[in-house]
Design a protein around this motif. Structure first.
Motif, PDB file in Angstrom:
ATOM      1  N   SER A  27       0.849   1.405  -5.300  1.00 59.21           N
ATOM      2  CA  SER A  27       0.325   0.124  -5.230  1.00 59.21           C
ATOM      3  C   SER A  27       0.580  -0.479  -3.931  1.00 59.21           C
ATOM      4  CB  SER A  27       0.765  -0.743  -6.412  1.00 59.21           C
ATOM      5  OG  SER A  27       2.122  -1.058  -6.033  1.00 59.21           O
ATOM      6  N   PRO A  28      -0.344  -1.153  -3.258  1.00 56.07           N
ATOM      7  CA  PRO A  28      -0.179  -1.825  -1.691  1.00 56.07           C
ATOM      8  C   PRO A  28       0.714  -3.174  -1.785  1.00 56.07           C
ATOM      9  CG  PRO A  28      -1.959  -2.547  -2.549  1.00 56.07           C
ATOM     10  CD  PRO A  28      -1.700  -1.496  -3.558  1.00 56.07           C
ATOM     11  N   LEU A  35       8.960   2.921  -3.307  1.00 54.43           N
ATOM     12  CA  LEU A  35       8.561   3.786  -4.062  1.00 54.43           C
ATOM     13  C   LEU A  35       8.352   5.084  -3.118  1.00 54.43           C
ATOM     14  CD1 LEU A  35       8.720   5.278  -6.698  1.00 54.43           C
ATOM     15  CD2 LEU A  35       6.643   4.258  -7.140  1.00 54.43           C
ATOM     16  N   ALA A  36       7.309   4.643  -2.263  1.00 53.62           N
ATOM     17  CA  ALA A  36       6.903   5.825  -1.110  1.00 53.62           C
ATOM     18  C   ALA A  36       8.100   6.399  -0.471  1.00 53.62           C
ATOM     19  CB  ALA A  36       5.944   5.055  -0.169  1.00 53.62           C
ATOM     20  N   ALA A  62       4.377   3.016   4.966  1.00 54.61           N
ATOM     21  CA  ALA A  62       3.953   2.431   3.654  1.00 54.61           C
ATOM     22  C   ALA A  62       4.267   0.874   3.861  1.00 54.61           C
ATOM     23  CB  ALA A  62       5.061   3.277   2.606  1.00 54.61           C
ATOM     24  N   ALA A  63       5.407   0.603   4.556  1.00 56.33           N
ATOM     25  CA  ALA A  63       5.477  -0.962   4.599  1.00 56.33           C
ATOM     26  C   ALA A  63       4.158  -1.480   5.389  1.00 56.33           C
ATOM     27  CB  ALA A  63       6.762  -1.304   5.443  1.00 56.33           C
ATOM     28  N   PHE A  76      -2.798   2.689  -2.176  1.00 52.96           N
ATOM     29  CA  PHE A  76      -2.531   3.605  -0.695  1.00 52.96           C
ATOM     30  C   PHE A  76      -1.936   4.872  -1.161  1.00 52.96           C
ATOM     31  CE2 PHE A  76       1.683   1.553  -0.859  1.00 52.96           C
ATOM     32  CZ  PHE A  76       2.486   2.563  -0.296  1.00 52.96           C
ATOM     33  N   GLN A  77      -2.425   5.761  -0.090  1.00 48.91           N
ATOM     34  CA  GLN A  77      -2.046   7.184  -0.464  1.00 48.91           C
ATOM     35  C   GLN A  77      -0.876   7.382   0.659  1.00 48.91           C
ATOM     36  OE1 GLN A  77      -4.747  10.727  -1.589  1.00 48.91           O
ATOM     37  NE2 GLN A  77      -4.326  10.960   0.775  1.00 48.91           N
ATOM     38  N   LEU A  78       0.051   8.337   0.005  1.00 54.83           N
ATOM     39  CA  LEU A  78       1.176   9.151   0.673  1.00 54.83           C
ATOM     40  C   LEU A  78       0.959  10.567   0.626  1.00 54.83           C
ATOM     41  CD1 LEU A  78       3.626   9.240   2.454  1.00 54.83           C
ATOM     42  CD2 LEU A  78       4.970   9.128   0.172  1.00 54.83           C
ATOM     43  N   LEU A  79       0.781  11.201   1.790  1.00 53.88           N
ATOM     44  CA  LEU A  79       0.658  12.817   1.539  1.00 53.88           C
ATOM     45  C   LEU A  79       1.560  13.166   2.601  1.00 53.88           C
ATOM     46  CD1 LEU A  79      -1.260  15.383   1.165  1.00 53.88           C
ATOM     47  CD2 LEU A  79      -2.699  14.318   3.107  1.00 53.88           C
ATOM     48  N   LEU A  80       2.317  14.078   2.323  1.00 53.16           N
ATOM     49  CA  LEU A  80       3.311  14.830   2.917  1.00 53.16           C
ATOM     50  C   LEU A  80       2.913  16.447   2.844  1.00 53.16           C
ATOM     51  CD1 LEU A  80       6.572  13.627   1.355  1.00 53.16           C
ATOM     52  CD2 LEU A  80       5.399  12.658   3.573  1.00 53.16           C
TER      53      LEU A  80
END
Length: 148
Positions: A27-28, A35-36, A62-63, A76-80
């Motif tokens: 969630s944005p 959490l990210a 992320a912020a 929003f998406q986090l990808l590593l």
């Protein structure tokens, strides 16, 4: 999550032939941004990679997604992912207008607005990619130890 992928030309894949990757939608919100960082930290530990500076880069990107890329009702998406000795961090949000730019820090500047300066200092490379409207991806890359 580990997924069988082909490494880009000239890049060695993970020793077992896998590119290590992790993807999550958040969630944005400030909570989603925190959490990210927590999830990225755990994933890096699982991969036996150094947590710093990657966790700090994730926190800043992320912020920014939660603050500047926020669109109510859209995540929003986090990808590593790791290819060879490169960890790539990508944060994609749904606010494609106005690409992020680092701001110069001055003695009179508020504490906010320096996130991309932190990313610039910590990452080997970073940039912004426009995706299908209305998305944009802010990414950063750092060199990590090769798995033995």
């Amino acid at each position: 999550m580990i997924q069988k992928l082909t490494a880009p030309a000239g890049q060695p894949a993970h020793p077992e032939g896998h590119i290590r990757n992790f993807r999550v939608l958040l969630s944005p919100t400030p909570r989603g941004a925190r959490l990210a960082r927590l999830l990225a930290t755990e994933q890096l530990r699982t991969w036996a990679l150094p947590v710093d500076p990657a966790a700090n880069i994730v926190a800043e990107l992320a912020a920014n997604a939660a603050t500047h890329g926020r669109v109510p009702g859209r995540s929003f998406q986090l990808l590593l992912y790791v290819v060879g000795d490169t960890l790539r961090i990508e944060v994609t949000d749904t606010q494609g207008d106005g690409l992020p730019q680092p701001k110069e820090a001055t003695a009179h500047t508020a504490e906010a607005g320096r996130g991309l300066l932190v990313v610039t200092a910590l990452a080997d490379r970073w940039g912004v990619d426009r995706n299908l409207p209305p998305r944009k991806t802010v990414w950063a890359e750092i060199t990590v130890p090769l798995a033995t």
